[in-house]
Structures are given as structure tokens and as C-alpha cells.
Design an enzyme around this catalytic site. Structure first.
Site, PDB file in Angstrom:
ATOM      1  N   ASP A   1       0.824  -1.200   0.000  1.00 12.57           N
ATOM      2  CA  ASP A   1       0.000   0.000   0.000  1.00 12.57           C
ATOM      3  C   ASP A   1       0.862   1.256   0.000  1.00 12.57           C
ATOM      4  O   ASP A   1       0.501   2.266  -0.605  1.00 12.57           O
ATOM      5  CB  ASP A   1      -0.919   0.009   1.222  1.00 12.57           C
TER       6      ASP A   1
ATOM      7  N   ALA B   1      -6.020   5.654  11.257  1.00 10.67           N
ATOM      8  CA  ALA B   1      -7.275   6.007  11.927  1.00 10.67           C
ATOM      9  C   ALA B   1      -7.898   4.792  12.601  1.00 10.67           C
ATOM     10  O   ALA B   1      -8.438   4.891  13.708  1.00 10.67           O
ATOM     11  CB  ALA B   1      -8.248   6.619  10.918  1.00 10.67           C
TER      12      ALA B   1
ATOM     13  N   ASP C   1      -1.892  13.090  21.819  1.00 11.62           N
ATOM     14  CA  ASP C   1      -0.666  12.795  21.078  1.00 11.62           C
ATOM     15  C   ASP C   1      -0.768  13.266  19.634  1.00 11.62           C
ATOM     16  O   ASP C   1       0.242  13.385  18.948  1.00 11.62           O
ATOM     17  CB  ASP C   1      -0.385  11.292  21.088  1.00 11.62           C
TER      18      ASP C   1
ATOM     19  N   THR D   1      -8.990   2.667   7.147  1.00 10.68           N
ATOM     20  CA  THR D   1      -8.479   1.341   7.514  1.00 10.68           C
ATOM     21  C   THR D   1      -6.996   1.374   7.844  1.00 10.68           C
ATOM     22  O   THR D   1      -6.384   0.324   8.027  1.00 10.68           O
ATOM     23  CB  THR D   1      -8.712   0.327   6.375  1.00 10.68           C
ATOM     24  N   ALA D   2      -6.417   2.581   7.937  1.00  9.74           N
ATOM     25  CA  ALA D   2      -4.981   2.715   8.215  1.00  9.74           C
ATOM     26  C   ALA D   2      -4.782   3.213   9.649  1.00  9.74           C
ATOM     27  O   ALA D   2      -5.308   2.631  10.588  1.00  9.74           O
ATOM     28  CB  ALA D   2      -4.348   3.639   7.177  1.00  9.74           C
TER      29      ALA D   2
END
Length: 292
Positions: free
Chosen positions: A73, A191, A177, A188-189
Site C-alpha cells: 500500500d 485512523a 498525542d 483502515t490505516a
């Protein structure tokens, strides 16, 4: 009318030992099908025929009808940010791990590429973000992202403090942070790892996900894809911060700086084999329904 994909470009990790044999197979297939083939760079272990042209990535994207991205990806993300202005569709072949974006297996790539060349494919637009960093009223950086724009603390284990506005409405000061602003693709990463929801790619939406917020009252928030997000680092924030685009392009973010994010007008186009389904990809990649 289905595009002919007469000119095809290949992009891949030149140092990955798995790339060369796959490139050799695909080049042979494409030339047998009468396609003109171009590459971004030489691939270790692959003897490039004189009939295969070599072009820099930005030129390659404008010269071809289809870009085949071989890698993970991350490879596709980097390619997308350089080539999106060319409006050339991307087909991803997965040599990485999860592979939410590069969804064609190298084992089935010849068969699935043949089907794509025959017109059996799905064309899917994916929204991208545009980020502008403003300092003392002057834009010092512009960039685009397919997955996310992330404000994060830099190099120290301390929180940062920042104010967020959505479409001009102040939604409060957050101590955390960091903050992830993601497209449906990016949901889908990072997050997702930070506790955000998964958004299907068709949604006209963005998601804001606080990273380790100091107060649990701050939760992930889904907003319209047409929204404009503005973030200003508080003058009282004592920790250095940085803005990351897709985790690959980074710029320092100082107290008083303004980060403005909105959806990019031009979307990226992905090409999928005909039987591609996002929910099926999720079920497979995230192992839904499997017994421990």
C-alpha cells in the site's frame, strides 16, 4: 466505452527480489497482447528489452493509459500522490502485507490482468485530501494525501495542544498525542489503529480521530467530505509537532501555525478485477468470523 489500455506503465520496488520475475511475466503478457510497455526505473534482476521504454514517474503517468503498481500500500500511496494530476488509473499488485489498496495477488496477477485488458474490471474513484500549512499568513507547504493527514507530537513522549474548527465552527481545544484526519480509504490505516470507524470508499465523508486524547470525552467524529478542517497549534503547547501526509511527507508544525484540510477536487481512480468487493476485502484482511 471501455478504455483500451494500449499503453501500460509498470511501477515497483526495484530492490525487492520478488519484483523482477513478476515484471518479466507481466511484460511478456502485455507485449503478447499488443500493448506498449513503459517502466519507471530499472528493476534489479530484470533485463529490460529495448522495446520497453523508461520514463520518470510524473512523465510516465501522462504517457500511459494504465499504471500497474507492484508493491505494498505504501508504494501505491507514494505513486498516487505523484500521478493523480495525470488522471491515469492505478491497478495494484500486492507484494506487501495487508494490501487494502493493492488487492491483486501476484499468484493470480497474469489471469486478472488479462481480464482487465478484456474489459472485465471495476473503476473506483477514491477521494484525496489537500493540506495547506500557513505560517504568519503565508502558505509554506501544500500537499495531498490519499489516506490521511496526521498532526502528531514529534520525538518526545508528551502531548500537544491544539484548536480545531470544522467549516468555521470551533469544536474546542484538544490535548492529545495527535489527530488523524482520514479519507474513507485511510479509515483502515492509522485512523483504525487509533480507534476510528471503518468508512466504505463510496461515502462522501472524512473522519477525525484523536490519538490518545488526554480526555476520554473526545471521540472519533465523521464529517461531510465537503467540510474544511482547520487546526491551530496552541501557543501554550510545549511539545514540537509535525504534520505527516500518508506517513511519507512530513513538515514541522509550530505554535500559531494553521493547518487547513479539505477534499481535493480531483479523485484518484483505482482499477479492480470484476469480482472485487470492499467488504470481502475487509473480511479477508481483518479475518472476520475466524475462530481463535
Amino acid at each position: 466505452m471501455m478504455p483500451d489500455f494500449n499503453k501500460v506503465g509498470l511501477v515497483g520496488k526495484s530492490s525487492d527480489s520478488r519484483t523482477a520475475p513478476l515484471v518479466a511475466t507481466l511484460v511478456g503478457l502485455l507485449q503478447e497482447r499488443g500493448r506498449q510497455v513503459f517502466m519507471e526505473q530499472e528493476i534489479d534482476g530484470f533485463e529490460r528489452p529495448d522495446s520497453v521504454g523508461l520514463l520518470p514517474l510524473d512523465e510516465l503517468a501522462h504517457a500511459v493509459d494504465l499504471l500497474i503498481v507492484i508493491g505494498g500500500d505504501g508504494t501505491l500511496l507514494a505513486t498516487a500522490r505523484v500521478t493523480v494530476d495525470a488522471d491515469t488509473p492505478l491497478l495494484g499488485i500486492n507484494l506487501g502485507r495487508l494490501g487494502f489498496l493493492v488487492d491483486v495477488s501476484p499468484d493470480t496477477a497474469p489471469e486478472e490482468l488479462s481480464e482487465v485488458l478484456d474489459g472485465a474490471f471495476e473503476r473506483e474513484p477514491r477521494a484525496m485530501l489537500e493540506a495547506e500549512l500557513i505560517r504568519d499568513g503565508v502558505t509554506i507547504h501544500r500537499g495531498i494525501a490519499l489516506n490521511d493527514v496526521v498532526l502528531h507530537v514529534l520525538s518526545v513522549v508528551r502531548i500537544i495542544e491544539f484548536d480545531t474548527a470544522i467549516d468555521g465552527m470551533d469544536v474546542g481545544r484538544l490535548r492529545a498525542d495527535g489527530l488523524v484526519i482520514a479519507t474513507p480509504t485511510g479509515s483502515t490505516a492509522y485512523a483504525l489503529s487509533a480507534g476510528g470507524p471503518i468508512l466504505t470508499p463510496q461515502l462522501d465523508a472524512m473522519v477525525l480521530v484523536p490519538v490518545c486524547p488526554h480526555s476520554l470525552n473526545h471521540r472519533p467524529l465523521v464529517v461531510s467530505g465537503r467540510s474544511t478542517i482547520e487546526i491551530r497549534l496552541s501557543s501554550g503547547s510545549r511539545s514540537p509537532a509535525q504534520v505527516a501526509l500518508d506517513g511519507q511527507e512530513n513538515v514541522d508544525f509550530a505554535p500559531g501555525d494553521l493547518l487547513r484540510i479539505h477534499r481535493r477536487e480531483q479523485a484518484l481512480t483505482l482499477i479492480h478485477p470484476r469480482e472485487h468487493h470492499f467488504l470481502r476485502v475487509l473480511r479477508t484482511k481483518l479475518r472476520w468470523g475466524e475462530q481463535p
